[in-house]
Design a protein around this motif. Structure first.
Motif, PDB file in Angstrom:
ATOM      1  N   ILE A 202       0.841  -1.205   0.000  1.00  0.00           N
ATOM      2  CA  ILE A 202       0.000   0.000   0.000  1.00  0.00           C
ATOM      3  C   ILE A 202       0.869   1.246   0.000  1.00  0.00           C
ATOM      4  CG2 ILE A 202      -1.611   1.320   1.411  1.00  0.00           C
ATOM      5  CD1 ILE A 202      -2.961  -1.233   2.139  1.00  0.00           C
ATOM      6  N   LEU A 203       1.959   1.224   0.761  1.00  0.00           N
ATOM      7  CA  LEU A 203       2.838   2.390   0.785  1.00  0.00           C
ATOM      8  C   LEU A 203       3.475   2.622  -0.572  1.00  0.00           C
ATOM      9  CD1 LEU A 203       4.573   2.201   4.246  1.00  0.00           C
ATOM     10  CD2 LEU A 203       2.918   3.846   3.461  1.00  0.00           C
ATOM     11  N   CYS A 204       3.815   1.546  -1.287  1.00  0.00           N
ATOM     12  CA  CYS A 204       4.361   1.698  -2.645  1.00  0.00           C
ATOM     13  C   CYS A 204       3.356   2.397  -3.537  1.00  0.00           C
ATOM     14  CB  CYS A 204       4.658   0.336  -3.279  1.00  0.00           C
ATOM     15  SG  CYS A 204       6.042  -0.519  -2.583  1.00  0.00           S
ATOM     16  N   LEU A 205       2.110   1.926  -3.490  1.00  0.00           N
ATOM     17  CA  LEU A 205       1.084   2.532  -4.340  1.00  0.00           C
ATOM     18  C   LEU A 205       0.866   3.990  -3.973  1.00  0.00           C
ATOM     19  CD1 LEU A 205      -1.560  -0.328  -4.407  1.00  0.00           C
ATOM     20  CD2 LEU A 205      -0.046   0.333  -6.253  1.00  0.00           C
ATOM     21  N   ALA A 206       0.878   4.271  -2.669  1.00  0.00           N
ATOM     22  CA  ALA A 206       0.614   5.649  -2.229  1.00  0.00           C
ATOM     23  C   ALA A 206       1.732   6.579  -2.666  1.00  0.00           C
ATOM     24  CB  ALA A 206       0.448   5.687  -0.714  1.00  0.00           C
ATOM     25  N   LYS A 207       2.959   6.067  -2.651  1.00  0.00           N
ATOM     26  CA  LYS A 207       4.095   6.907  -3.042  1.00  0.00           C
ATOM     27  C   LYS A 207       3.959   7.371  -4.485  1.00  0.00           C
ATOM     28  CE  LYS A 207       7.940   4.954  -1.640  1.00  0.00           C
ATOM     29  NZ  LYS A 207       9.316   4.408  -1.579  1.00  0.00           N
ATOM     30  N   HIS A 208       3.331   6.523  -5.329  1.00  0.00           N
ATOM     31  CA  HIS A 208       3.185   6.875  -6.738  1.00  0.00           C
ATOM     32  C   HIS A 208       1.791   7.365  -7.068  1.00  0.00           C
ATOM     33  CE1 HIS A 208       7.069   5.206  -8.162  1.00  0.00           C
ATOM     34  NE2 HIS A 208       6.984   4.635  -6.995  1.00  0.00           N
ATOM     35  N   SER A 209       1.049   7.751  -6.036  1.00  0.00           N
ATOM     36  CA  SER A 209      -0.279   8.354  -6.200  1.00  0.00           C
ATOM     37  C   SER A 209      -1.227   7.479  -6.997  1.00  0.00           C
ATOM     38  CB  SER A 209      -0.185   9.716  -6.898  1.00  0.00           C
ATOM     39  OG  SER A 209       0.625  10.584  -6.190  1.00  0.00           O
ATOM     40  N   VAL A 210      -1.231   6.171  -6.735  1.00  0.00           N
ATOM     41  CA  VAL A 210      -2.165   5.275  -7.413  1.00  0.00           C
ATOM     42  C   VAL A 210      -3.387   5.111  -6.518  1.00  0.00           C
ATOM     43  CG1 VAL A 210      -2.487   2.948  -8.300  1.00  0.00           C
ATOM     44  CG2 VAL A 210      -0.267   4.045  -8.482  1.00  0.00           C
ATOM     45  N   MET A 211      -4.575   5.142  -7.122  1.00  0.00           N
ATOM     46  CA  MET A 211      -5.805   5.004  -6.323  1.00  0.00           C
ATOM     47  C   MET A 211      -5.851   3.642  -5.632  1.00  0.00           C
ATOM     48  SD  MET A 211      -7.533   7.738  -6.698  1.00  0.00           S
ATOM     49  CE  MET A 211      -9.277   7.718  -6.698  1.00  0.00           C
ATOM     50  N   LEU A 212      -6.332   3.635  -4.406  1.00  0.00           N
ATOM     51  CA  LEU A 212      -6.362   2.406  -3.628  1.00  0.00           C
ATOM     52  C   LEU A 212      -7.765   1.839  -3.574  1.00  0.00           C
ATOM     53  CD1 LEU A 212      -4.183   3.513  -0.624  1.00  0.00           C
ATOM     54  CD2 LEU A 212      -3.525   1.963  -2.416  1.00  0.00           C
ATOM     55  N   TYR A 213      -7.907   0.593  -3.967  1.00  0.00           N
ATOM     56  CA  TYR A 213      -9.148  -0.130  -3.769  1.00  0.00           C
ATOM     57  C   TYR A 213      -8.776  -1.598  -3.753  1.00  0.00           C
ATOM     58  CZ  TYR A 213      -8.847  -0.166  -8.902  1.00  0.00           C
ATOM     59  OH  TYR A 213      -8.426  -0.288 -10.193  1.00  0.00           O
TER      60      TYR A 213
ATOM     61  N   SER B   4      -6.610  -3.076  -6.683  1.00  0.00           N
ATOM     62  CA  SER B   4      -5.242  -2.568  -6.856  1.00  0.00           C
ATOM     63  C   SER B   4      -4.353  -3.080  -5.735  1.00  0.00           C
ATOM     64  CB  SER B   4      -5.220  -1.039  -6.928  1.00  0.00           C
ATOM     65  OG  SER B   4      -5.577  -0.457  -5.707  1.00  0.00           O
ATOM     66  N   VAL B   5      -4.881  -3.153  -4.514  1.00  0.00           N
ATOM     67  CA  VAL B   5      -4.067  -3.653  -3.408  1.00  0.00           C
ATOM     68  C   VAL B   5      -3.762  -5.130  -3.622  1.00  0.00           C
ATOM     69  CG1 VAL B   5      -4.021  -4.066  -0.931  1.00  0.00           C
ATOM     70  CG2 VAL B   5      -4.981  -1.968  -1.791  1.00  0.00           C
TER      71      VAL B   5
ATOM     72  N   ILE C  14       7.082  -2.482  -8.920  1.00  0.00           N
ATOM     73  CA  ILE C  14       5.816  -3.110  -8.530  1.00  0.00           C
ATOM     74  C   ILE C  14       4.643  -2.264  -8.997  1.00  0.00           C
ATOM     75  CG2 ILE C  14       4.409  -3.691  -6.539  1.00  0.00           C
ATOM     76  CD1 ILE C  14       6.779  -4.743  -5.210  1.00  0.00           C
ATOM     77  N   VAL C  15       4.774  -0.942  -8.858  1.00  0.00           N
ATOM     78  CA  VAL C  15       3.669  -0.066  -9.271  1.00  0.00           C
ATOM     79  C   VAL C  15       3.457  -0.175 -10.773  1.00  0.00           C
ATOM     80  CG1 VAL C  15       2.985   2.337  -9.488  1.00  0.00           C
ATOM     81  CG2 VAL C  15       3.877   1.506  -7.345  1.00  0.00           C
ATOM     82  N   ASP C  16       4.558  -0.210 -11.542  1.00  0.00           N
ATOM     83  CA  ASP C  16       4.403  -0.333 -13.000  1.00  0.00           C
ATOM     84  C   ASP C  16       3.666  -1.605 -13.361  1.00  0.00           C
ATOM     85  OD1 ASP C  16       7.632   1.135 -13.803  1.00  0.00           O
ATOM     86  OD2 ASP C  16       5.628   2.003 -13.651  1.00  0.00           O
ATOM     87  N   ARG C  17       4.077  -2.711 -12.719  1.00  0.00           N
ATOM     88  CA  ARG C  17       3.430  -3.977 -13.071  1.00  0.00           C
ATOM     89  C   ARG C  17       1.972  -3.994 -12.627  1.00  0.00           C
ATOM     90  NH1 ARG C  17       7.805  -7.812 -10.533  1.00  0.00           N
ATOM     91  NH2 ARG C  17       6.382  -9.497 -11.057  1.00  0.00           N
ATOM     92  N   THR C  18       1.704  -3.402 -11.485  1.00  0.00           N
ATOM     93  CA  THR C  18       0.307  -3.328 -11.034  1.00  0.00           C
ATOM     94  C   THR C  18      -0.529  -2.527 -12.007  1.00  0.00           C
ATOM     95  OG1 THR C  18       1.120  -3.352  -8.774  1.00  0.00           O
ATOM     96  CG2 THR C  18      -1.167  -2.726  -9.088  1.00  0.00           C
ATOM     97  N   LEU C  19       0.009  -1.374 -12.457  1.00  0.00           N
ATOM     98  CA  LEU C  19      -0.756  -0.542 -13.384  1.00  0.00           C
ATOM     99  C   LEU C  19      -0.992  -1.266 -14.700  1.00  0.00           C
ATOM    100  CD1 LEU C  19       0.847   2.932 -12.751  1.00  0.00           C
ATOM    101  CD2 LEU C  19      -1.413   2.184 -12.109  1.00  0.00           C
ATOM    102  N   MET C  20      -0.001  -2.042 -15.140  1.00  0.00           N
ATOM    103  CA  MET C  20      -0.186  -2.799 -16.386  1.00  0.00           C
ATOM    104  C   MET C  20      -1.321  -3.797 -16.224  1.00  0.00           C
ATOM    105  SD  MET C  20       3.394  -3.598 -18.305  1.00  0.00           S
ATOM    106  CE  MET C  20       3.899  -4.818 -17.128  1.00  0.00           C
ATOM    107  N   GLU C  21      -1.316  -4.460 -15.071  1.00  0.00           N
ATOM    108  CA  GLU C  21      -2.355  -5.464 -14.818  1.00  0.00           C
ATOM    109  C   GLU C  21      -3.735  -4.821 -14.796  1.00  0.00           C
ATOM    110  OE1 GLU C  21      -1.324  -8.667 -13.993  1.00  0.00           O
ATOM    111  OE2 GLU C  21      -3.373  -9.422 -13.875  1.00  0.00           O
ATOM    112  N   ILE C  22      -3.804  -3.633 -14.169  1.00  0.00           N
ATOM    113  CA  ILE C  22      -5.094  -2.943 -14.103  1.00  0.00           C
ATOM    114  C   ILE C  22      -5.533  -2.523 -15.496  1.00  0.00           C
ATOM    115  CG2 ILE C  22      -6.272  -0.907 -13.206  1.00  0.00           C
ATOM    116  CD1 ILE C  22      -4.602  -1.096 -10.748  1.00  0.00           C
TER     117      ILE C  22
ATOM    118  N   ALA D 128      -6.237   9.192 -11.687  1.00  0.00           N
ATOM    119  CA  ALA D 128      -7.600   8.741 -11.959  1.00  0.00           C
ATOM    120  C   ALA D 128      -7.610   7.370 -12.605  1.00  0.00           C
ATOM    121  CB  ALA D 128      -8.317   9.750 -12.846  1.00  0.00           C
ATOM    122  N   VAL D 129      -6.561   6.573 -12.352  1.00  0.00           N
ATOM    123  CA  VAL D 129      -6.566   5.220 -12.908  1.00  0.00           C
ATOM    124  C   VAL D 129      -7.630   4.429 -12.180  1.00  0.00           C
ATOM    125  CG1 VAL D 129      -5.229   3.126 -13.181  1.00  0.00           C
ATOM    126  CG2 VAL D 129      -4.124   5.315 -13.434  1.00  0.00           C
ATOM    127  N   SER D 130      -8.641   4.008 -12.889  1.00  0.00           N
ATOM    128  CA  SER D 130      -9.754   3.377 -12.191  1.00  0.00           C
ATOM    129  C   SER D 130      -9.852   1.923 -12.581  1.00  0.00           C
ATOM    130  CB  SER D 130     -11.043   4.090 -12.522  1.00  0.00           C
ATOM    131  OG  SER D 130     -11.146   4.266 -13.908  1.00  0.00           O
TER     132      SER D 130
END
Lengths: 304, 246
Positions: A250-261, A264-265, A289-297, B244-246
């Motif tokens: 969660i801290l990794c995601l928060a550091k890169h300003s990714v929305m938490l739900y 994503s977690v 990790i954030v890059d790979r998470t964003l790709m997955e999303i 806003a990545v949703s």
């Protein structure tokens, strides 16, 4: 006595810029920017208008993203204190015990209030609160306790009234609290989730996230028993590691300003299994990790 | 006087022309703990700003906080190693308190205090190195920190200083130019709305020269604004990239 521990050091370097995504279709503003001069638009949060006759400009008052909702123009700031709305689930910390109420710190503009009449008491819900209850308040909740609650009411000056009158809310027991910016928590129907990795998580709208071992109750997705007794069974080492890993993710995601739900977690947790939990705190591992998470999303969005 | 503020070719002591600013460098969001923070360097003047709030008023200010506005509390501290001579009292001295009061006044003109009733906003400024134009750079640092904290403001507040030598206005003066004893004008403006919210004059100035030096200060403020605005926009773009990545 020599020790062969390695110490990690980072030299100062230029900040890494995040990959620019989805920015072209959104308007980014800073204070004083004129958003529009069209008279059909109404001014929402984060905007203001000069009160000069004939001047119909809508001007931004914070730095952030413009969110037009039909004819209403709002600007969502990048960072802000929590602005409560009725029905939000929050995690808060008891700051003060006063007469017939508790003051709760919720990362908002003013401290929130939890009235004695808004909590479930031992021995039945519909009991009238007596003087004895008032004296025994500190036995229920004292300074420093964490609670999960729902917002009952928002007063005119912006302060919040909370309630824990459901079995899902109450004092929080063993677990870990992570603080992130409230703007990163996505508003959804459900904020209490049991993740498949074996922890239950409460994403408080105010930016406080509570991670705890899976709640062992007969009914599903209940984080508390609405009361003040919590499970004192020792948490296993595996559970502790999972909780630690989720916290770092969660801290990794928060550091890169990714929305938490919850999704994503969950994805961030899955992607982090390649590394040791403590390595997630370093910047390079976090970006990967954030890059790979964003790709997955993105994949998920592409398929949906 | 062997110290020449402006040479015959039009250069100042540090090689600048009369209307040139010093190099401006800044960073937003330098602290995680504060709601908003910023670091700014204008030449050798380096100032750190942190903003906390809006939050529940602390014990000392509980009685002063108005019911329909927010209370702005400013703390100004100079590091012991910031000036030419070691400063034994970083905060609580006359100059610091005066500076804090002026900065508080300046920001009351821009922060929309009616949106935060009964709350308190703390602006904490720390001077790490002082080389002239302390007020101006402090105001710029505080503006960036307030923008980082997401506090609603009508406009940026940008400040600059200017002095007069041989009939030419020198913009953004440094410590040596300050201590020579010429008149020094500092002003804070709202650049997009084009309004001056604060002026301060140290030293003596003829009223005919006032117009000229005021124009120079306003031009200096617009130049600083141009630099800071670029920086803030880039920061917003970077941070909002994943927003806003949703």
């Amino acid at each position: 006595m020599s020790s062969n521990k390695t110490i990690e050091m980072k030299l100062p370097s230029k900040r890494q810029k995040n990959a620019v995504q989805n920015v072209s279709n959104r308007m980014l503003v800073t204070p004083g920017d004129v958003i529009t001069e069209d008279t059909i638009y109404m001014k929402g949060h984060g905007t203001y208008g000069t009160n000069i006759e004939g001047d119909k400009r809508v001007i931004a008052s914070v730095a952030g993203v413009v969110e037009p909702i039909n004819k209403l123009i709002c600007v969502k700031p990048l960072k802000t204190r929590y602005n409560g709305e009725v029905g939000d689930v929050i995690v808060g910390r008891i700051k003060d015990v006063q007469q017939k109420r508790w003051k709760v710190e919720t990362n908002s503009r003013l401290d929130s209030v939890l009235h004695l009449s808004s909590v479930n008491l031992r021995g039945g819900e519909l009991r009238r609160r007596s003087a004895a209850d008032e004296f025994a308040m500190r036995e229920y909740l004292k300074e420093g306790d964490l609670i999960s609650a729902e917002i009952q009411q928002v007063h005119a000056d912006g302060s919040l009234s909370l309630h824990t009158r459901s079995l899902r809310y109450g004092k929080l027991g063993q677990g870990c609290c992570v603080v992130v910016s409230p703007s990163l928590i996505k508003r959804r129907k459900n904020h209490m989730h049991n993740l498949s990795c074996g922890v239950s998580i409460i994403l408080g709208n105010n930016g406080y996230v509570w991670i705890s071992p899976l709640v062992k109750t007969a009914t599903d997705s209940e984080a508390g028993d609405g009361g003040f007794d919590f499970d004192k069974e020792p948490v296993t080492a595996d559970d502790r590691e999972t909780i630690c890993r989720v916290r770092n993710a969660i801290l990794c995601l928060a550091k890169h300003s990714v929305m938490l739900y919850d999704t994503s977690v969950q994805y961030a947790y899955d992607k982090s299994l390649d590394y040791e939990a403590k390595h997630l705190l370093s910047d390079d591992v976090a970006s990967e990790i954030v890059d790979r998470t964003l790709m997955e999303i993105d994949l998920l969005k592409g398929n949906a | 006087m062997s110290l020449e503020l402006l040479s015959d070719e039009g250069y100042r002591m540090d090689g600048r022309k009369a209307n040139e600013l010093r190099r401006v460098r800044c960073n937003l969001g330098v602290f995680q703990q504060a709601d908003g923070s910023a670091y700014i360097e204008q030449g050798n003047t380096k100032i750190l700003a942190a903003v906390y709030g809006p939050h529940e008023p602390s014990q000392n200010f509980r009685s002063q906080v108005p019911h329909d506005n927010c209370l702005i509390n400013c703390e100004y501290s100079q590091a012991a190693f910031s000036g030419v001579e070691r400063k034994n009292r970083p905060r609580g001295d006359r100059k610091g308190q005066e500076m804090a009061a002026h900065i508080k006044q300046t920001f009351e003109a821009s922060i929309q205090t009616t949106l935060y009733p009964r709350s308190q906003i703390d602006i904490c400024l720390q001077v790490l190195q002082s080389d002239g134009s302390d007020y101006a750079v402090s105001v710029n640092a505080a503006t960036l920190a307030l923008i980082d904290a997401g506090i609603t403001m009508k406009d940026y507040i940008i400040a600059c200083s200017a002095s007069l030598a041989k009939g030419v206005s020198l913009v953004d003066i440094n410590h040596v130019e300050e201590s020579v004893g010429c008149a020094e004008l500092s002003a804070a403006v709202l650049p997009k709305l084009g309004r001056i919210v604060y002026t301060e004059l140290n030293g003596k100035l003829h009223e005919d020269e006032m117009g000229q030096i005021l124009e120079a200060v306003e031009a200096g403020c617009q130049d600083v604004f141009h630099v800071l605005e670029q920086h803030v926009r880039e920061h917003v773009k970077d941070t909002a990239a994943n927003f806003a990545v949703s």
